[in-house]
Design an enzyme around this catalytic site. Structure first.
Site, PDB file in Angstrom:
ATOM      1  N   PHE A   1      14.422   0.900  12.175  1.00 32.57           N
ATOM      2  CA  PHE A   1      14.824   1.966  12.551  1.00 32.57           C
ATOM      3  C   PHE A   1      16.317   2.222  12.691  1.00 32.57           C
ATOM      4  CE2 PHE A   1      12.578  -0.684  15.937  1.00 32.57           C
ATOM      5  CZ  PHE A   1      13.965  -1.024  16.338  1.00 32.57           C
TER       6      PHE A   1
ATOM      7  N   TYR B   1      23.105  -3.915   2.628  1.00 28.21           N
ATOM      8  CA  TYR B   1      24.153  -4.278   3.975  1.00 28.21           C
ATOM      9  C   TYR B   1      23.662  -5.676   4.053  1.00 28.21           C
ATOM     10  CZ  TYR B   1      19.878  -2.216   6.210  1.00 28.21           C
ATOM     11  OH  TYR B   1      18.723  -1.952   6.845  1.00 28.21           O
TER      12      TYR B   1
ATOM     13  N   LYS C   1      17.613  -8.982   7.017  1.00 26.46           N
ATOM     14  CA  LYS C   1      17.745  -9.127   5.619  1.00 26.46           C
ATOM     15  C   LYS C   1      18.832 -10.121   5.099  1.00 26.46           C
ATOM     16  CE  LYS C   1      15.106  -5.453   4.453  1.00 26.46           C
ATOM     17  NZ  LYS C   1      14.014  -5.430   3.608  1.00 26.46           N
TER      18      LYS C   1
ATOM     19  N   PRO D   1      19.226   3.849  -1.376  1.00 32.91           N
ATOM     20  CA  PRO D   1      18.216   4.773  -0.857  1.00 32.91           C
ATOM     21  C   PRO D   1      17.044   5.201  -1.961  1.00 32.91           C
ATOM     22  CG  PRO D   1      20.475   5.939  -1.135  1.00 32.91           C
ATOM     23  CD  PRO D   1      20.598   4.642  -1.678  1.00 32.91           C
TER      24      PRO D   1
ATOM     25  N   GLY E   1       0.810  -1.311   0.051  1.00 35.58           N
ATOM     26  CA  GLY E   1       0.187  -0.005  -0.172  1.00 35.58           C
ATOM     27  C   GLY E   1       0.789   1.482   0.078  1.00 35.58           C
TER      28      GLY E   1
HETATM   29  C1  HXC Z   1      14.665   1.588  19.596  1.00 27.56           C
HETATM   30  C2  HXC Z   1      12.477   0.961  19.141  1.00 27.56           C
HETATM   31  C3  HXC Z   1      12.525   1.946  18.023  1.00 27.56           C
HETATM   32  C4  HXC Z   1      13.501   2.931  17.985  1.00 27.56           C
HETATM   33  C5  HXC Z   1      10.546   0.849  18.301  1.00 27.56           C
HETATM   34  N1  HXC Z   1      11.345   0.312  19.186  1.00 27.56           N
HETATM   35  N2  HXC Z   1      11.185   2.050  17.506  1.00 27.56           N
HETATM   36  N3  HXC Z   1      13.810   0.956  19.934  1.00 27.56           N
HETATM   37  N4  HXC Z   1      14.891   2.722  18.746  1.00 27.56           N
HETATM   38  N5  HXC Z   1      13.544   3.892  17.057  1.00 27.56           N
HETATM   39  C6  HXC Z   1      11.175  -0.637  20.001  1.00 27.56           C
HETATM   40  C7  HXC Z   1       9.595  -0.481  20.926  1.00 27.56           C
HETATM   41  O1  HXC Z   1      10.163   0.071  22.249  1.00 27.56           O
HETATM   42  C8  HXC Z   1       9.410  -2.035  21.115  1.00 27.56           C
HETATM   43  O2  HXC Z   1      10.230  -2.522  22.284  1.00 27.56           O
HETATM   44  C9  HXC Z   1       9.685  -2.762  19.972  1.00 27.56           C
HETATM   45  O3  HXC Z   1      10.698  -1.727  19.339  1.00 27.56           O
HETATM   46  C10 HXC Z   1       8.471  -2.804  19.194  1.00 27.56           C
HETATM   47  O4  HXC Z   1       7.757  -1.664  18.932  1.00 27.56           O
HETATM   48  P1  HXC Z   1       6.410  -1.612  18.527  1.00 27.56           P
HETATM   49  O5  HXC Z   1       6.247   0.007  18.116  1.00 27.56           O
HETATM   50  O6  HXC Z   1       5.647  -2.025  19.624  1.00 27.56           O
HETATM   51  O7  HXC Z   1       6.359  -2.392  17.466  1.00 27.56           O
HETATM   52  P2  HXC Z   1       5.360  -2.157  16.296  1.00 27.56           P
HETATM   53  O8  HXC Z   1       4.238  -1.692  16.216  1.00 27.56           O
HETATM   54  O9  HXC Z   1       5.382  -3.821  15.640  1.00 27.56           O
HETATM   55  O10 HXC Z   1       6.328  -1.685  14.770  1.00 27.56           O
HETATM   56  C11 HXC Z   1       7.463  -2.223  14.287  1.00 27.56           C
HETATM   57  C12 HXC Z   1       8.362  -1.207  14.004  1.00 27.56           C
HETATM   58  C13 HXC Z   1       7.858   0.148  13.265  1.00 27.56           C
HETATM   59  C14 HXC Z   1       9.538  -1.717  13.238  1.00 27.56           C
HETATM   60  C15 HXC Z   1       9.045  -0.488  15.313  1.00 27.56           C
HETATM   61  O11 HXC Z   1       8.886   1.109  12.994  1.00 27.56           O
HETATM   62  C16 HXC Z   1       7.040  -0.219  12.068  1.00 27.56           C
HETATM   63  O12 HXC Z   1       6.002  -0.759  12.237  1.00 27.56           O
HETATM   64  N6  HXC Z   1       7.715  -0.036  10.740  1.00 27.56           N
HETATM   65  C17 HXC Z   1       7.195  -0.379   9.570  1.00 27.56           C
HETATM   66  C18 HXC Z   1       7.438   0.297   8.385  1.00 27.56           C
HETATM   67  C19 HXC Z   1       9.000   0.493   8.288  1.00 27.56           C
HETATM   68  O13 HXC Z   1       9.765   0.576   9.267  1.00 27.56           O
HETATM   69  N7  HXC Z   1       9.438   0.986   7.164  1.00 27.56           N
HETATM   70  C20 HXC Z   1      10.774   1.245   6.826  1.00 27.56           C
HETATM   71  C21 HXC Z   1      11.515   0.245   6.016  1.00 27.56           C
HETATM   72  S1  HXC Z   1      12.814   0.932   5.419  1.00 27.56           S
HETATM   73  P3  HXC Z   1       9.740  -2.529  23.818  1.00 27.56           P
HETATM   74  O14 HXC Z   1      10.716  -3.628  24.375  1.00 27.56           O
HETATM   75  O15 HXC Z   1       9.422  -1.219  24.185  1.00 27.56           O
HETATM   76  O16 HXC Z   1       8.417  -3.268  23.893  1.00 27.56           O
HETATM   77  C22 HXC Z   1      14.101  -0.268   5.290  1.00 27.56           C
HETATM   78  C23 HXC Z   1      15.198   0.401   4.502  1.00 27.56           C
HETATM   79  C24 HXC Z   1      16.384  -0.263   4.764  1.00 27.56           C
HETATM   80  O17 HXC Z   1      13.850  -1.324   5.735  1.00 27.56           O
HETATM   81  C25 HXC Z   1      17.555   0.444   4.076  1.00 27.56           C
HETATM   82  C26 HXC Z   1      17.643   2.168   4.090  1.00 27.56           C
HETATM   83  C27 HXC Z   1      18.545   2.507   2.940  1.00 27.56           C
HETATM   84  P1  NAP Z   2       7.499   1.362   3.630  1.00 27.34           P
HETATM   85  O1  NAP Z   2       6.648   2.290   2.827  1.00 27.34           O
HETATM   86  O2  NAP Z   2       7.532   1.779   5.234  1.00 27.34           O
HETATM   87  O3  NAP Z   2       7.259  -0.103   3.464  1.00 27.34           O
HETATM   88  C1  NAP Z   2       7.016  -0.909   4.518  1.00 27.34           C
HETATM   89  C2  NAP Z   2       5.695  -1.511   4.160  1.00 27.34           C
HETATM   90  O4  NAP Z   2       5.647  -2.761   4.930  1.00 27.34           O
HETATM   91  C3  NAP Z   2       4.391  -0.739   4.689  1.00 27.34           C
HETATM   92  O5  NAP Z   2       3.530  -0.915   3.598  1.00 27.34           O
HETATM   93  C4  NAP Z   2       3.982  -1.378   5.872  1.00 27.34           C
HETATM   94  O6  NAP Z   2       2.676  -1.143   6.067  1.00 27.34           O
HETATM   95  C5  NAP Z   2       4.306  -3.031   5.806  1.00 27.34           C
HETATM   96  N1  NAP Z   2       4.649  -3.568   6.941  1.00 27.34           N
HETATM   97  C6  NAP Z   2       5.441  -3.356   8.087  1.00 27.34           C
HETATM   98  N2  NAP Z   2       5.074  -3.978   8.974  1.00 27.34           N
HETATM   99  C7  NAP Z   2       4.272  -4.825   8.559  1.00 27.34           C
HETATM  100  C8  NAP Z   2       3.798  -6.055   9.193  1.00 27.34           C
HETATM  101  N3  NAP Z   2       4.159  -6.710  10.614  1.00 27.34           N
HETATM  102  N4  NAP Z   2       2.847  -6.724   8.684  1.00 27.34           N
HETATM  103  C9  NAP Z   2       2.551  -6.567   7.355  1.00 27.34           C
HETATM  104  N5  NAP Z   2       2.891  -5.160   6.625  1.00 27.34           N
HETATM  105  C10 NAP Z   2       3.911  -4.746   7.372  1.00 27.34           C
HETATM  106  O7  NAP Z   2       8.938   1.703   3.421  1.00 27.34           O
HETATM  107  P2  NAP Z   2       9.796   1.284   1.838  1.00 27.34           P
HETATM  108  O8  NAP Z   2      10.824   2.330   1.763  1.00 27.34           O
HETATM  109  O9  NAP Z   2       8.678   1.457   0.716  1.00 27.34           O
HETATM  110  O10 NAP Z   2      10.301  -0.212   1.932  1.00 27.34           O
HETATM  111  C11 NAP Z   2       9.982  -1.213   1.071  1.00 27.34           C
HETATM  112  C12 NAP Z   2      11.002  -2.176   0.978  1.00 27.34           C
HETATM  113  O11 NAP Z   2      12.400  -1.776   0.466  1.00 27.34           O
HETATM  114  C13 NAP Z   2      11.357  -2.980   2.288  1.00 27.34           C
HETATM  115  O12 NAP Z   2      11.594  -4.208   2.307  1.00 27.34           O
HETATM  116  C14 NAP Z   2      12.674  -2.162   2.688  1.00 27.34           C
HETATM  117  O13 NAP Z   2      13.472  -2.770   3.787  1.00 27.34           O
HETATM  118  C15 NAP Z   2      13.274  -2.104   1.396  1.00 27.34           C
HETATM  119  N6  NAP Z   2      14.380  -1.015   1.193  1.00 27.34           N
HETATM  120  C16 NAP Z   2      14.005   0.333   1.236  1.00 27.34           C
HETATM  121  C17 NAP Z   2      14.960   1.311   1.081  1.00 27.34           C
HETATM  122  C18 NAP Z   2      14.664   2.797   0.932  1.00 27.34           C
HETATM  123  O14 NAP Z   2      15.438   3.346   0.733  1.00 27.34           O
HETATM  124  N7  NAP Z   2      13.245   3.161   0.876  1.00 27.34           N
HETATM  125  C19 NAP Z   2      16.230   0.916   1.099  1.00 27.34           C
HETATM  126  C20 NAP Z   2      16.559  -0.496   1.068  1.00 27.34           C
HETATM  127  C21 NAP Z   2      15.578  -1.484   1.190  1.00 27.34           C
HETATM  128  P3  NAP Z   2       1.972  -1.115   7.359  1.00 27.34           P
HETATM  129  O15 NAP Z   2       2.553  -0.250   8.175  1.00 27.34           O
HETATM  130  O16 NAP Z   2       0.464  -0.658   7.196  1.00 27.34           O
HETATM  131  O17 NAP Z   2       1.608  -2.487   7.841  1.00 27.34           O
END
Ligand code: HXC
Ligand code: NAP
Length: 282
Positions: free
Chosen positions: A98, A148, A165, A193, A18
């Site tokens: 994060f 990475y 990963k 990125p 989405g």
């Molecule tokens: C330290 C953290 C934290 C942070 C959360 N936690 N954020 N700890 N620093 N910034 C801890 C919380 O305190 C908690 O631990 C545990 O992680 C779980 O957090 P919740 O918020 O309860 O979990 P949840 O709701 O399941 O959320 C998962 C999440 C959140 C990963 C923390 O950020 C999320 O939903 N992300 C989804 C989308 C996303 O991250 N997109 C980016 C992908 S980009 P405790 O012990 O307190 O319970 C990517 C790119 C890679 O992957 C390469 C880039 C170039």
């Molecule tokens: P994003 O928009 O945050 O994508 C992450 C998606 O995963 C969201 O749609 C989120 O939707 C879903 N998701 C997270 N937790 C989930 C769960 N527990 N169950 C089901 N769905 C979940 O970020 P993005 O940058 O597009 O990332 C997409 C992919 O590219 C990821 O694998 C990321 O690691 C990779 N990547 C991105 C970058 C970059 O620079 N953007 C670089 C390297 C790799 P909900 O929160 O609604 O669940």
């Protein structure tokens, strides 16, 4: 570059479809003739993207599902089959990540990322792989990793993601061999990125960090979503039938500039860490 019906008749399930890169891939696949089924936790972005796909004349369905929950994953696959008939292609794109100093992490923080990235990818791979093998039907899987993830790499300050990963990449390469006799092909993309709300809000949450990342990049620019969506299209297409177990890096050469994309965070002052930690988002 691609014929308009390149993916005609394909039924593709995308996790995290989405938002961000998942949404961009879904829209591109739809333009090229595929039908889509989207899965993530929040309904609103899924509904919006499904509508945008339908506006392109393709079929689209979605269901909310936490990829960490295998029962929910099984239900999501059943819902996808109900909507599309059968699913022949899986894109494991959902992720959690994060920036944090590892000594400050709780075990649950580590588990949250491993659960989404590694276990979530396994859940959908297992659920669909089993069905394909039983039905003697070929299948195609694309896993989105990160630069990475590679053997001999890693990155400080994103340790849970780097571990997860790397596991996904090992899964990709292992199953590429194990499931090849079943006609199931697995590949990965390691993006550099690409601006998305999800990644930027967690990894580069200020103009200063963004400019720093751009300046460090050999091309002095970030990736465009269409660049990644086109690579994904190629890897999923029949043109790539002999590409199996591969991980294609798309990062404009950043990886070569230095292993460990976030190792430079070693130089961040305490003030920047305070800002990052305050900007942390669920
Ligand atoms: C330290 C953290 C934290 C942070 C959360 N936690 N954020 N700890 N620093 N910034 C801890 C919380 O305190 C908690 O631990 C545990 O992680 C779980 O957090 P919740 O918020 O309860 O979990 P949840 O709701 O399941 O959320 C998962 C999440 C959140 C990963 C923390 O950020 C999320 O939903 N992300 C989804 C989308 C996303 O991250 N997109 C980016 C992908 S980009 P405790 O012990 O307190 O319970 C990517 C790119 C890679 O992957 C390469 C880039 C170039
Ligand atoms: P994003 O928009 O945050 O994508 C992450 C998606 O995963 C969201 O749609 C989120 O939707 C879903 N998701 C997270 N937790 C989930 C769960 N527990 N169950 C089901 N769905 C979940 O970020 P993005 O940058 O597009 O990332 C997409 C992919 O590219 C990821 O694998 C990321 O690691 C990779 N990547 C991105 C970058 C970059 O620079 N953007 C670089 C390297 C790799 P909900 O929160 O609604 O669940």
């Amino acid at each position: 570059m691609f014929e308009r019906d390149l993916l005609k008749g394909r039924n593709i399930l995308i996790t995290g479809g989405g938002t961000g890169l998942g949404r961009s891939m879904a829209l591109r696949f739809a333009e090229l003739g595929a039908n889509l089924f989207l899965v993530a936790r929040r309904e609103e972005p899924l509904a919006q993207t499904a509508n945008d796909i339908r506006a392109k004349g393709a079929k689209a369905g979605y269901v909310t599902c936490d990829v960490r929950d295998f029962a929910a994953v099984e239900n999501a696959i059943a819902a996808a089959e109900k909507e599309l008939g059968t699913v022949d292609t899986l894109v494991n794109n959902a992720a959690g990540n994060f920036i944090a100093r590892t000594e400050k992490l709780s075990p649950n923080a580590f588990n949250a990322v491993i659960g989404i990235v590694l276990q979530g990818t396994f859940h959908f791979t297992l659920g669909l792989g089993r069905r394909w093998i039983e039905a003697k039907q070929p299948g195609n899987i694309l896993n989105i990793v990160a630069t990475y993830a590679a053997v001999g790499s890693g990155s400080g300050f994103v340790v849970p993601s780097a571990c997860a990963k790397a596991g996904v990449l090992a899964m990709t390469r292992s199953l590429a061999v194990e499931w090849a006799p079943h006609g199931i092909r697995l590949n990965a993309i390691a993006p550099g990125p690409f601006p998305t709300e999800g990644a930027w809000s967690r990894l580069l949450p200020s103009k200063e960090l963004e400019d720093r990342a751009k300046n460090y990049h050999p091309m002095k620019r970030f990736g465009r979503h269409d660049e990644l969506a086109n690579l994904a299209t190629y890897l999923l297409s029949q043109q790539a039938e002999y590409v199996n177990g591969e991980c294609v890096v798309i990062d404009g050469g950043l990886w070569l500039r230095g292993a460990g994309e976030f190792n430079d965070f070693l130089e961040l002052p305490q003030q920047a860490w305070d800002m990052l930690e305050q900007a942390r988002k669920k």
